[in-house]
Design a protein around this motif. Structure first.
Motif: not given
Length: 672
Positions: A337-356, A369-378
């Motif tokens: 549905n979009r060509q340019k769409d980068i999502g910030v998925e997760h912060i590994i550091s710095p964080t107080t998240d117990a999973n990290e 961590v980022v993910k490309n949700y668009g059709s165009e290669t970033a």
């Protein structure tokens, strides 16, 4: 605006979804701290949104908690037999989160393995909770209207709770999901492996027809291996593979193995948590395998099958079974549905998240961590990041991130992380993609709470490494190194190559940010492990300015358990500890025995050699073969050297370094 949609609201006809705007969130609560008491299914009937509203993302949060089983149970005497009080949250059990619709769809959304969580361990009190987050946007075609959410708990004792919550975030999805079709779902006991009736005959080939408009499809498989009372310790402790077959052609082979249990975020646990297993670790979720269907197969009905590595099970105990718990579904997609769409998925550091936990706190480079949700290669992504309320930095990340792909991004170091107050907020946002505006601002920003790294004062430190005894006859190698974050240089290191040996080193560091890494990954047993190590080792850092020991949280310094005893050094494959030196007036000074750092080892073409320690001006390297013949000699006038090993046959060699400061000897393995 945040809305809560629960069963009661649905019953009285309250439709909150119709009142929402783009980015609004509808929350559906299924299980709420449901007590998981025994081997059975725990079902909750809920009502999802009707399906008339588009959602850009659907998140399932599963929170695992604990409860006190009561009665005569005492965690200090957990166990069976005389003088023992039974079990409660003490075992690693698999549990599965499943959706069942009125239309007959049954899809597994996630699998979690409970930790060995005896309550006498300080990290597992009765109030302990851990959240496991799943992006289930692709299952929107079945996450509509009435449904039953099931937690199947394969545990024979209780002590754990489960909470299941769905969040529907409104907006246009990255691409429309046209259909979801279940392929296979093993029963509660899994598919038997290596028996007369083969697993390949149990997993029957399916024929599926892509819906009109399909441009892509993927097969999502959740699989975990169980059972070990046989010669190969299958399927829990044996590494096997399966192949995704499309139209009888091997598309991709996957190893059913998780090789990093020694880096578990929840540690130590009151059991054999460091052992690598068949795609799972105690206390972690089972990562689904997502495999793409070739585009060429989507123009007509195609067959899909899973073929497993051949294996014949030979039992050695009264319970010799080997089996895999497995579920697979095929998902069909329309166009992006979009060509340019980068999502910030997760912060590994710095964080107080117990999973990290293992990756924090830091004083160096933030990692996201980022993910490309668009059709165009970033090819370039520009970020803005920093401590909220302060001056933000910008960074342009050069990449080649294809559609639907993810990447870890190391952002340049921030000095403000060293001076930030506790519970500060780190923020990162996408400013542009390929030098143009990102078409979806809703997923561009992410924030995390964090605390700064610990401060070490004075700059003068003593480090004592005592290696452990042998593990099943093997040398439990333990190494450490300290890296200056601003320069990237290793300023001191030690290779603990001998069992039950004490190494003492002193180091003086200027002010700045550093990273201490303790590496026990050769065996992953740590310096202490009641199941593997009879003679424990230790790792101690002392501040020479105060003569006081520095507490290393990652090493579990000072922690004990009434059930397991001393916990220091029971950290599995090692740990990383960032720290900031303050109050130092000195330049770098290292006083230690010669430290020879060689990598990679085993090697194929090139062996890198580094000698750490100032004052080492000149030394001689000699490489000899198994019969003592000298094959290579060179004079080192600095700290770094390389040897071309491509010309030497495969085998075990001895590398000797000699100088006026002393000698060091290391074994080198060459493989071609």
């Amino acid at each position: 605006m945040k809305k809560i949609l629960c069963t009661l609201m649905a019953l009285i006809g309250l439709n909150l979804a119709s009142q929402a705007a783009v980015g609004d969130t509808t929350t559906v609560l299924a299980h709420n701290e449901t007590k998981l008491q025994t081997y059975t299914s725990y079902d909750t009937v809920i009502t999802f949104p009707s399906g008339t509203t588009p959602y850009q993302k659907i998140i399932m949060d599963f929170t695992l908690g604990k409860y006190d089983c009561g009665g005569s149970y005492n965690p200090a005497t957990a166990g069976e037999g005389a003088g023992r009080s039974g079990w409660c949250s003490d075992w690693d059990y698999d549990l599965h989160i499943i959706v069942m619709t009125a239309a007959g769809d049954t899809i597994e959304l996630g699998e979690v393995i409970t930790p060995y969580a005896n309550t006498t361990l300080p990290m597992f009190p009765w109030t302990w909770k851990r959240n496991y987050r799943y992006d289930v946007t692709d299952f929107y075609p079945i996450l509509k209207n009435g449904a039953t959410i099931r937690i199947f708990y394969a545990g024979w004792s209780g002590g754990f709770t489960g909470t299941t919550k769905f969040r529907f975030i409104e907006g246009t999805p990255p691409r429309n999901v046209l259909a979801v079709k279940s392929l296979w779902k093993s029963g509660n006991d899994g598919y038997a492996y290596g028996e007369t009736i083969s697993i390949d005959s149990q997993i029957v080939k399916r024929t599926v027809t892509p819906p009109a408009g399909t441009t892509a499809a993927s097969v999502r498989t959740i699989i975990s291996g169980h059972g070990f009372g046989n010669q190969a310790y299958c399927s829990e402790f044996c590494s096997k593979w399966y192949r995704l077959m499309i139209n009888n052609q091997n598309v991709e082979q996957k190893s059913i193995w998780k090789p990093d249990c020694g880096y578990n975020q929840a540690y130590p646990q009151s059991g054999t948590w460091v052992y690598d297993r068949a795609n799972w670790c105690p206390g972690e979720h089972v990562e689904p395998y997502v495999q793409s269907v070739p585009v060429a197969a989507l123009s007509a009905p195609f067959t899909v099958d899973l073929d497993f590595q051949p294996y014949t099970n030979v039992g050695t105990t009264g319970n010799p079974g080997a089996w895999y718990k497995l579920s697979s579904a095929v998902i069909f997609y329309g166009t992006y549905n979009r060509q340019k769409d980068i999502g910030v998925e997760h912060i590994i550091s710095p964080t107080t998240d117990a999973n990290e936990y293992r990756n924090n706190p830091i004083c160096g480079s933030p990692k996201i961590v980022v993910k490309n949700y668009g059709s165009e290669t970033a090819t370039s992504i520009k970020f803005e990041y920093g401590v909220e309320g302060g001056t933000l930095s910008t960074y342009t990340y050069t990449t080649n991130l294809a559609a639907n792909a993810s990447a870890e991004v190391n952002l340049p170091s921030l000095a403000s992380l060293q001076t930030a107050a506790a519970n500060s907020i780190f923020v990162v946002r996408v400013l542009s993609v390929n030098n143009a505006t990102d078409e979806n601002a809703d997923n561009n920003v992410l924030k995390s709470s964090f605390v700064p790294s610990p401060e070490w004062t004075g700059g003068n430190f003593a480090i004592q490494l005592k290696t452990s005894g042998a593990v099943s006859g093997q040398q439990n190698r333990t190494d450490w190194k300290i890296t200056n974050i601003s320069t990237g240089a290793v300023v001191s290191s030690r290779n603990g190559t001998a069992n039950a040996t004490t190494y003492n080193d002193t180091i003086t560091l200027p002010n700045g940010c550093y990273k201490l890494e303790l590496d026990c990954s050769t065996l992953g047993a740590g310096l202490r492990n009641p199941y593997l190590i009879s003679a424990a080792g230790s790792f101690i850092v002392r501040n020479l300015s105060t003569n006081l020991r520095i507490t290393l949280d990652k090493n579990r310094d000072g922690l004990t358990s009434a059930y397991q005893g001393n916990l220091e050094g029971w950290m599995g494959s090692g740990f990383t500890q960032y720290f900031t030196v303050i109050g130092s007036t000195s330049v770098l000074k290292v006083e230690n025995n010669i430290n020879l750092n060689i990598y990679p080892n085993p090697t194929t073409d090139v062996l890198h050699i580094r000698v750490d320690g100032l004052g080492i001006q000149k030394g001689t390297l000699t490489l000899t073969n198994s019969i003592g013949a000298s094959l290579y000699t060179a004079v080192m006038t600095g700290n770094d050297h390389k040897i071309n090993t491509a010309e030497f046959p495969s085998g075990v060699y001895t590398l000797n370094y000699s100088s006026d400061k002393g000698n060091r000897v290391e074994k080198v393995v060459i493989r071609h």
